[in-house]
Design a protein around this motif. Sequence first.
Motif, PDB file in Angstrom:
ATOM      1  N   ASN A  43     -12.280   0.019  11.112  1.00  0.00           N
ATOM      2  CA  ASN A  43     -13.066  -0.136  12.221  1.00  0.00           C
ATOM      3  C   ASN A  43     -13.043  -2.000  12.354  1.00  0.00           C
ATOM      4  OD1 ASN A  43     -15.509  -1.519  11.089  1.00  0.00           O
ATOM      5  ND2 ASN A  43     -16.451   0.353  11.001  1.00  0.00           N
ATOM      6  N   TYR A  44     -13.461  -2.320  13.479  1.00  0.00           N
ATOM      7  CA  TYR A  44     -13.216  -3.803  13.626  1.00  0.00           C
ATOM      8  C   TYR A  44     -13.999  -4.679  12.545  1.00  0.00           C
ATOM      9  CZ  TYR A  44     -13.890  -8.709  15.673  1.00  0.00           C
ATOM     10  OH  TYR A  44     -13.576  -9.883  15.914  1.00  0.00           O
ATOM     11  N   PHE A  45     -15.383  -4.309  12.387  1.00  0.00           N
ATOM     12  CA  PHE A  45     -15.996  -5.060  11.332  1.00  0.00           C
ATOM     13  C   PHE A  45     -15.453  -5.053   9.769  1.00  0.00           C
ATOM     14  CE2 PHE A  45     -18.752  -4.018  14.819  1.00  0.00           C
ATOM     15  CZ  PHE A  45     -19.049  -5.143  15.208  1.00  0.00           C
ATOM     16  N   PHE A  46     -15.097  -3.912   9.562  1.00  0.00           N
ATOM     17  CA  PHE A  46     -14.433  -3.736   8.136  1.00  0.00           C
ATOM     18  C   PHE A  46     -13.312  -4.596   7.775  1.00  0.00           C
ATOM     19  CE2 PHE A  46     -17.009   0.335   7.562  1.00  0.00           C
ATOM     20  CZ  PHE A  46     -17.914  -0.327   6.445  1.00  0.00           C
ATOM     21  N   LEU A  47     -12.398  -4.431   9.223  1.00  0.00           N
ATOM     22  CA  LEU A  47     -11.055  -5.101   9.029  1.00  0.00           C
ATOM     23  C   LEU A  47     -11.276  -6.524   9.082  1.00  0.00           C
ATOM     24  CD1 LEU A  47      -8.130  -5.378   9.514  1.00  0.00           C
ATOM     25  CD2 LEU A  47      -8.475  -5.121  12.081  1.00  0.00           C
ATOM     26  N   CYS A  48     -12.103  -7.254   9.659  1.00  0.00           N
ATOM     27  CA  CYS A  48     -12.762  -8.731   9.710  1.00  0.00           C
ATOM     28  C   CYS A  48     -13.164  -8.949   7.987  1.00  0.00           C
ATOM     29  CB  CYS A  48     -13.742  -8.977  10.680  1.00  0.00           C
ATOM     30  SG  CYS A  48     -12.930  -9.008  12.216  1.00  0.00           S
ATOM     31  N   GLN A  49     -13.966  -8.276   7.313  1.00  0.00           N
ATOM     32  CA  GLN A  49     -14.294  -8.390   6.338  1.00  0.00           C
ATOM     33  C   GLN A  49     -13.240  -8.346   5.229  1.00  0.00           C
ATOM     34  OE1 GLN A  49     -17.305  -5.483   4.856  1.00  0.00           O
ATOM     35  NE2 GLN A  49     -16.907  -6.097   2.990  1.00  0.00           N
TER      36      GLN A  49
END
Length: 154
Positions: A43-49
């Motif tokens: 998901n987007y948030f994990f990817l950014c992290q």
Amino acid sequence: MNRENLRNLASDKLYILAYIMRRPAPVERTALTADILREGRINYFFLCQYIAELSESGLLAESQGLLYLTEEGERILTMFSQNLDAEDLAQIEKPRIAYDLREENGYVTVSKTEDGALKIALTLPESEFYAQSAGVSEEILIEAVLATIEKADS
């Protein structure tokens, strides 16, 4: 954090490193994000992290929106690449296809790129192009036009 979550975390980070390594040039962060989100893997948030953590640990570097592996990132990927499963490798090796449709001065230009390299471009009068496109998505329409050309060429 349990053992399975740690394994997924490491696998996802390796996947990001391998994805970037597979590309012939530094990868635009927006392109990487769009591709990985389209796959539905992270998901987007994990990817950014994960990107931030890979950068902080010196495995990834970013400059002007472009991501590339550092020497340490390449070394780590080489050491642990056997931990990527066959499905991950197949997804990484799959070419990234993009379509573009531009209208200008009564003409429509359609193009298809594969991994950033132009595969084919065609310019048609708007009237001919849109006569064929009633209710069809741009991607399907462009593929149909390109398939017609390939068929006529053979």
